[in-house]
Design a protein around this motif. Structure first.
Motif, PDB file in Angstrom:
ATOM      1  N   GLU A 575      22.512  -6.443  28.522  1.00 23.84           N
ATOM      2  CA  GLU A 575      22.930  -7.699  27.889  1.00 23.84           C
ATOM      3  C   GLU A 575      23.993  -7.462  26.814  1.00 23.84           C
ATOM      4  O   GLU A 575      24.790  -8.355  26.512  1.00 23.84           O
ATOM      5  CB  GLU A 575      21.722  -8.412  27.274  1.00 23.84           C
ATOM      6  N   ASP A 578      27.681  -8.110  27.576  1.00 20.64           N
ATOM      7  CA  ASP A 578      28.192  -9.483  27.616  1.00 20.64           C
ATOM      8  C   ASP A 578      29.083  -9.804  26.418  1.00 20.64           C
ATOM      9  O   ASP A 578      29.926 -10.706  26.495  1.00 20.64           O
ATOM     10  CB  ASP A 578      27.022 -10.480  27.659  1.00 20.64           C
ATOM     11  N   SER A 582      32.864 -12.503  26.160  1.00 22.25           N
ATOM     12  CA  SER A 582      32.970 -13.822  25.536  1.00 22.25           C
ATOM     13  C   SER A 582      34.425 -14.130  25.225  1.00 22.25           C
ATOM     14  O   SER A 582      35.273 -13.228  25.121  1.00 22.25           O
ATOM     15  CB  SER A 582      32.136 -13.863  24.255  1.00 22.25           C
ATOM     16  N   GLN A 621      31.003  -6.978  36.145  1.00 25.50           N
ATOM     17  CA  GLN A 621      31.493  -6.185  35.016  1.00 25.50           C
ATOM     18  C   GLN A 621      32.190  -4.913  35.502  1.00 25.50           C
ATOM     19  O   GLN A 621      33.197  -4.490  34.942  1.00 25.50           O
ATOM     20  CB  GLN A 621      30.323  -5.866  34.086  1.00 25.50           C
TER      21      GLN A 621
END
Length: 718
Positions: A575, A578, A582, A621
């Motif tokens: 996580e 991430d 953004s 990713q």
């Protein structure tokens, strides 16, 4: 500073220090006077500062206006204009007013006394006694006060003092030489041009004189003005070193002045040292060793300084453990001196052990910590002395865990309190030294992990230093904070809760690149191994746009730390990755741009590790990383940055690049085959095959893993 007689210059002022000191010792044994009082008494008596004959006293209320500064200036002006005022009397009175009194010196300088004295000095009608008093007064104005030296020089005294050196009266010569020595002890004194042949001839003539004031002047000129290796060579070639070596056998004043000049000429100059000083030059080497045993503390100190400079420039000349240990013991003994010698001994010892762990061990074995702790816990220390002690402790704790442990054990904890108190000291250099000391002590993983440093007594003063008006203090505090927050998540909350993150972010915007660099470095370390809540808190203060700007900062060092910060940001759980996606992958794109444009290996390594971490994430990713490392469709002829990284001569960069490929080619991913094909077409797989026998074992092992994963999808050899 060359050790010699004090200010002034009356008929007794030529008495040498080694003749005065026995009298001091006798007085100490019979009088209840402090050392400072005794020194003041002897200096003023022997240097003619005061007329000790009984004088009639005047009640304050009936004092004549001529005894006030303005009245004395008027009498001095009258004397300078040959208006009948006795020159000798008014000069002696002025000298006695200012000698040893900084406040009065500044007052009389402001009232314009110096030009009048110089006017009398330049007058052809001035008697020898008047010339002596003029020179002594000028020397007093120049002694220890830079503004006094400036006033003397601005009034044109320098050339007139030089002329006194060729006077037929030896007392006049001595007075002129002493005044010039006072001038050359100031940083504002004129720099002597050694390149001019006539200047060198004059300097050599001074060193050849059978007069300690003239030889001392020559030595002072060298100490003040010799700054470059070229000047060192000129002085060596002109024979000054040989003359200085000869003067080591002279009076105490000559020895000390010569040692200071000697140190100036040999500093950081192996060529000069090998020619004039090495062990093969038995006389010089032996003399220096013997002078470390001299009866006078300053002579011992200066001899130690010379030997240390030799060791720093040519380590093989001072490889004997016995001599090194002896130097440490001598310097520790000199630390007990409460004056300037003791202060200088502290800084000399600090610089001696700074860069060599072996010397740090010898100092530790000599009980240096115990001695310094005793001083720190029992004395009220002057700022310079405290700074020196802190720097020695800092250097001892740089590499040695045993030193850190000794300081952190209960008998010495009072010293830690003194160090933390020094963080709030009024003197800038002490605050800096305290930060450095605390930083090196906190290199102890054992005590850092136990939370010994995350206490309010340490953190709050450090946070306050982030607002310091001195950027040097800010940098020192930031470096200490970087150490304290690097690891051990449970202990970071105190720093965060007291506004540490906000101020680090503010300093990351500083115009001073040193402050900016260390602020980002501290943020990077704070980001290391923290949970998502802490990461979000840091990002909330820092903002992605600000971090993007830091990635492309004009300073490559700031770029490196900013990329390291992002690497720590995406490290940990999946996580965490991430965060760089953004705002339309603002941070990831900034990293990619920097990898294509940067040239510094340190920057490229950090950037590649960011991509390596991102490539360990989800399929989209991994694809984003592929987009960053491969050229766009419109640049088919452009070589991938990965090939450039894999061909780097820096093993760390090759390792980071191969790790990234390993993460991209894990065969369990749905898009793994497509990525392998793209890597093959970009020439990356072919480059990996060329690295099968890479000299770096880490690279070699990762290459095997990457090729093994690629081979699962078939042999791509052509």
């Amino acid at each position: 500073m060359v050790l010699g007689v004090g200010e002034g210059g009356d008929r007794d002022s030529g008495v040498m220090v080694d003749k005065i000191r026995p009298i001091i010792r006798q007085l100490k044994s019979h009088l209840f006077l402090t050392s400072n009082t005794l020194t003041r008494f002897i200096d003023t008596r022997w240097c003619g500062a005061y007329d000790i004959r009984r004088r009639p006293t005047t009640m304050p209320g009936s004092a004549s206006s001529t005894h006030r500064p303005e009245g004395l200036i008027e009498r001095l002006r009258s004397a300078a204009s040959d208006a009948g005022e006795p020159k000798l009397k008014v000069l002696r009175e002025l000298k006695n007013q200012i000698i040893g009194n900084r406040t009065k010196k500044l007052s009389y300088i402001k009232l314009g006394a110096v030009p009048y004295v110089v006017s009398i000095l330049s007058s052809s009608s001035s008697s020898d006694s008047v010339l002596v008093q003029c020179a002594a007064t000028i020397g007093s104005f120049a002694c220890g006060v830079d503004s006094g030296v400036s006033a003397v020089l601005d009034a044109g005294a320098f050339s007139h003092l030089i002329n006194l050196l060729s006077h037929s009266n030896e007392k006049v010569v001595d007075a002129g030489a002493r005044a010039l020595k006072m001038i050359y002890q100031s940083k504002v004194a004129p720099k002597y041009d050694f390149l001019q042949e006539k200047n060198m001839e004059f300097l050599i003539s001074l060193l050849d004189k059978n007069n300690e004031n003239l030889t001392g002047l020559g030595a002072s000129i060298i100490t003040h003005s010799c700054e470059t290796s070229d000047e060192q060579k000129i002085l060596g070639d002109a024979g000054t070193l040989k003359r200085l070596i000869n003067l080591l056998e002279g009076t105490t004043s000559q020895r000390d002045a010569s040692l200071e000049s000697f140190a100036t000429i040999i500093k950081e100059n192996p060529q000069v040292i090998s020619e004039f000083v090495g062990p093969e030059n038995g006389r010089t080497w032996g003399t220096l060793i013997e002078l470390t045993k001299d009866r006078y503390p300053r002579t011992r100190l200066l001899a130690c300084i010379c030997l240390i400079l030799i060791k720093n420039a040519v380590p093989s000349y001072l490889h004997s453990v016995g001599i090194r240990a002896k130097l440490i013991l001598i310097l520790l003994e000199l630390v007990d001196d409460s004056g300037q010698v003791g202060d200088e001994a502290l800084f000399t010892l600090s610089s001696f052990i700074a860069d060599e762990e072996g010397l740090q061990k010898l100092a530790f074995e000599a009980n240096t910590i115990d001695k310094l702790c005793d001083h720190m816990q029992t004395e009220s220390l002057q700022p310079k002395r405290l700074e020196g002690m802190l720097m020695i402790l800092a250097n001892l704790c740089l590499n040695l865990e045993c030193c850190r442990s000794v300081l952190l054990q209960s008998p010495k904890l009072q010293t830690i309190n003194i160090i933390t108190d020094a963080l709030s000291h009024t003197t800038v250099d002490v605050r800096v030294a305290a930060c450095i000391c605390l930083k090196n002590i906190s290199r102890s993983v054992k005590y850092l992990s136990a939370g010994h440093f995350m206490t309010e007594a340490i953190i709050l003063p450090l946070l306050q230093l982030l607002y310091d008006t001195s950027s040097t203090v800010q940098v020192a505090a930031l470096r200490t904070i970087s150490n304290l927050v690097i690891d051990f998540t449970m202990h970071k909350s105190l720093f965060v809760q007291n506004g540490g993150v906000k101020q680090l972010v503010e300093l990351s915007k500083s115009m001073d690149s040193r402050v900016r660099l260390n602020a980002v470095w501290a943020l990077r370390n704070l980001m290391f191994l923290v949970d998502s809540r802490c990461k979000e808190g840091i990002l909330l203060e820092l903002r992605a746009m600000s971090l993007t700007s830091l990635v492309s900062d004009p300073s490559a060092s700031v770029q490196e730390q900013a990329l390291g910060l992002i690497c720590n940001l995406v490290n940990g759980s999946v996580e965490s990755i991430d965060y760089v996606f953004s705002d339309d992958a603002l941070l990831l794109n900034a990293v990619g741009r920097q990898l294509w444009s940067a040239s510094k290996p340190e920057v490229l390594i950090q950037g590649m590790y960011v991509l390596c971490n991102v490539a360990s994430g989800k399929e989209f990713q991994k694809e984003a990383v592929m987009h960053q490392i491969l050229p766009g469709s419109s640049n088919d002829d452009t070589q991938s940055i990965m090939v450039t990284m894999l061909q780097s001569g820096v093993a760390q960069l090759r390792t980071a690049a191969v790790w990234t490929i390993v993460n991209l080619t894990i065969p369990t991913g749905a898009g793994a085959l497509a990525r392998v094909v793209k890597l093959r077409n970009a020439g990356i797989v072919s480059q990996l095959k060329n690295m099968a026998n890479d000299p770096c074992l880490d690279v070699k092992l990762r290459v095997r893993t990457a090729l093994g994963q690629s081979m699962i999808f078939g042999d791509f050899s052509t």
